[in-house]
Scaffold this active site. Sequence first.
Site, mmCIF file in Angstrom:
data_model
loop_
_atom_site.group_PDB
_atom_site.id
_atom_site.type_symbol
_atom_site.label_atom_id
_atom_site.label_comp_id
_atom_site.label_asym_id
_atom_site.label_seq_id
_atom_site.Cartn_x
_atom_site.Cartn_y
_atom_site.Cartn_z
ATOM 1 N N ASP A 336 27.944 39.979 43.471
ATOM 2 C CA ASP A 336 28.501 39.396 42.360
ATOM 3 C C ASP A 336 27.945 39.812 41.009
ATOM 4 O OD1 ASP A 336 30.290 37.184 41.261
ATOM 5 O OD2 ASP A 336 28.494 36.373 40.367
ATOM 6 N N GLU A 371 30.490 44.292 42.883
ATOM 7 C CA GLU A 371 31.477 43.920 42.039
ATOM 8 C C GLU A 371 30.964 44.811 40.578
ATOM 9 O OE1 GLU A 371 33.778 39.954 39.821
ATOM 10 O OE2 GLU A 371 31.374 39.976 40.270
#
Length: 657
Positions: A336, A371
């Site tokens: 993330d 990401e």
Amino acid sequence: MTQLAIGKPTPLGAHYDGQGVNFTLFSAHAERVELCVFDANGQEHRYDLPGHSGDIWHGYLPDARPGLRYGYRVHGPWQPAEGHRFNPAKLLIDPCARQIDGEFKDNPLLHAGHNEPDYRDNAAIVPKCVVVVDHYDWEDDAPPRTPWGSTIIYEAHVKGLTYLHPEIPVEIRGTYKALGHPVMINYLKQLGITALELLPVAQFASEPRLQRMGLSNYWGYNPVAMFALHPAYACSPETALDEFRDAIKALHKAGIEVILDIVLNHSAELDLDGPLFSLRGIDNRSYYWIREDGDYHNWTGCGNTLNLSHPAVVDYASACLRYWVETCHVDGFRFDLAAVMGRTPEFRQDAPLFTAIQNCPVLSQVKLIAEPWDIAPGGYQVGNFPPLFAEWNDHFRDAARRFWLHYDLPLGVFAGRFAASSDVFKRNGRLPSAAINLVTAHDGFTLRDCVCFNHKHNEANGEENRDGTNNNYSNNHGKEGLGGTLDLVERRRDSIHALLTTLLLSQGTPMLLAGDEHGHSQHGNNNAYCQDNQLTWLDWSQASSGLTAFTAALIHLRKRIPALMENRWWEEGDGNVRWLNRYAQPLSTDEWQNGPKQLQILLSDRFLIAINATLEVTEIVLPAGEWHAIPPFAGEDNPVITAVWQGPAHGLCVFQR
């Protein structure tokens, strides 16, 4: 009272050796560390950690056993302007704890203080760490090691995936056990999935703001203890780890990999007004990026940012990742806000954590997905990660939606995204699989909502619809919301088919959001992070079997096309791809830039994707040969030979010769 021996400085955490437990804790700025253990009656017993090796505090408690509940009190300066916020009145979670007992509920006692320390003791309300011992039998488990070129990713939430599944026993729905149930595994196999990517399963907490509104953090991107499994997804919290590993073992036997979404960029301690759980009280200055005024750099939008360039924090993050691979046999990670991993503070491909992963014989062998952004200046790093990483390709997402739903994308741009965005990823020896192609993900509209809503509808999140992106590139086809006339439903269905076909027959690694294959809707909520309810739980009783079959047929078709499976960049004249206009001729420069949205993509010289993304029915002249439409656009044994395809508006079809 038993005294602590000095013990050993490694490994970090609490480790039982059969005779007692060794405790270790990193803190470069602490002046004293107390180990606090709690008996069956909740009575606290404190011990100073006697060992101090460099920045590691350690001690050994003889006769301690698995099941022991513990925490830490860390003494040191309270100097907010310097980034130091030690407060021994607050019991702290071991960052390397393997199990947590208790719930993280909003309470004023969880706050250390802002400018002045809060000296109220909070041990009575803080969840406790638990010493564990591991004797799990993996039997003959082996990772599937699916080649990147053959990988099909399915992004899912542990609870939401199975909580409403009618064929899974009620008592295990929404749990780790349900992931390994034969019904779920058979479904994934029939769909053609090779990798199940799970939203965070490490121990997380709900933000105080959400708790006060009666909501919770559903997605799990708010970690407290990154080595501990979130117990709410277990049938029994005490056996959560074994339940999780049983599921992984069952998935592996079916040839399905498990990828964990992991949050290394921030913690649940949020900003300086947030709760004190662990890192802030252990060594705030080392664990976080601190501004000159002592506040946090908020490069994550979550209040704080972990300093993954600090050697001790790099060691902590690396140990965490190794733990999930070695103890749980996970096959990879999706990181993330992964740009934080490369901050020094500027983003660098040779940042310390990247280097540690590259040099690790364990981590360098698993799938790594970034990401590739954060919210700081210079935070958009798509295409710039080290070669070991694949990356979420938002270029593909936006291009696919714009092409099919906004009709404003040139053919040349669409083709570039279809060809694994080589302008972005073809560098440093990377392969097409480095592009993780997606049309939707957990954050944003579901696929069905992309064709039913022009605007987000996030009122249920309690922020007056301010949260969530406004850049959705969606199209409601003339009516906001679900339902409508038969014509409207058919046009929306055609758009869904076009987007799924583009996703699953493009070069790169496709990622499918769970539920998109059977028409799941979040009723226009494009930021459902706090919706642990029927808005996010997949309703299998309402699933569209026709759309599921369509999706499965596309995935199985993909596996038959060499140009998509060989994971090699397409080159002019190599037989992998030809780009043709509606007359089966190579496109001119002007057609690429300004031509009508009609295109034929010939893959491996045998498979043809014919596209008519215009508003009118158009004749598409197919290349020479005997072409048959194939599933999911025709039956298995379609005898009809086609030379000219009457392409419907916003339509496409796949042929084979």
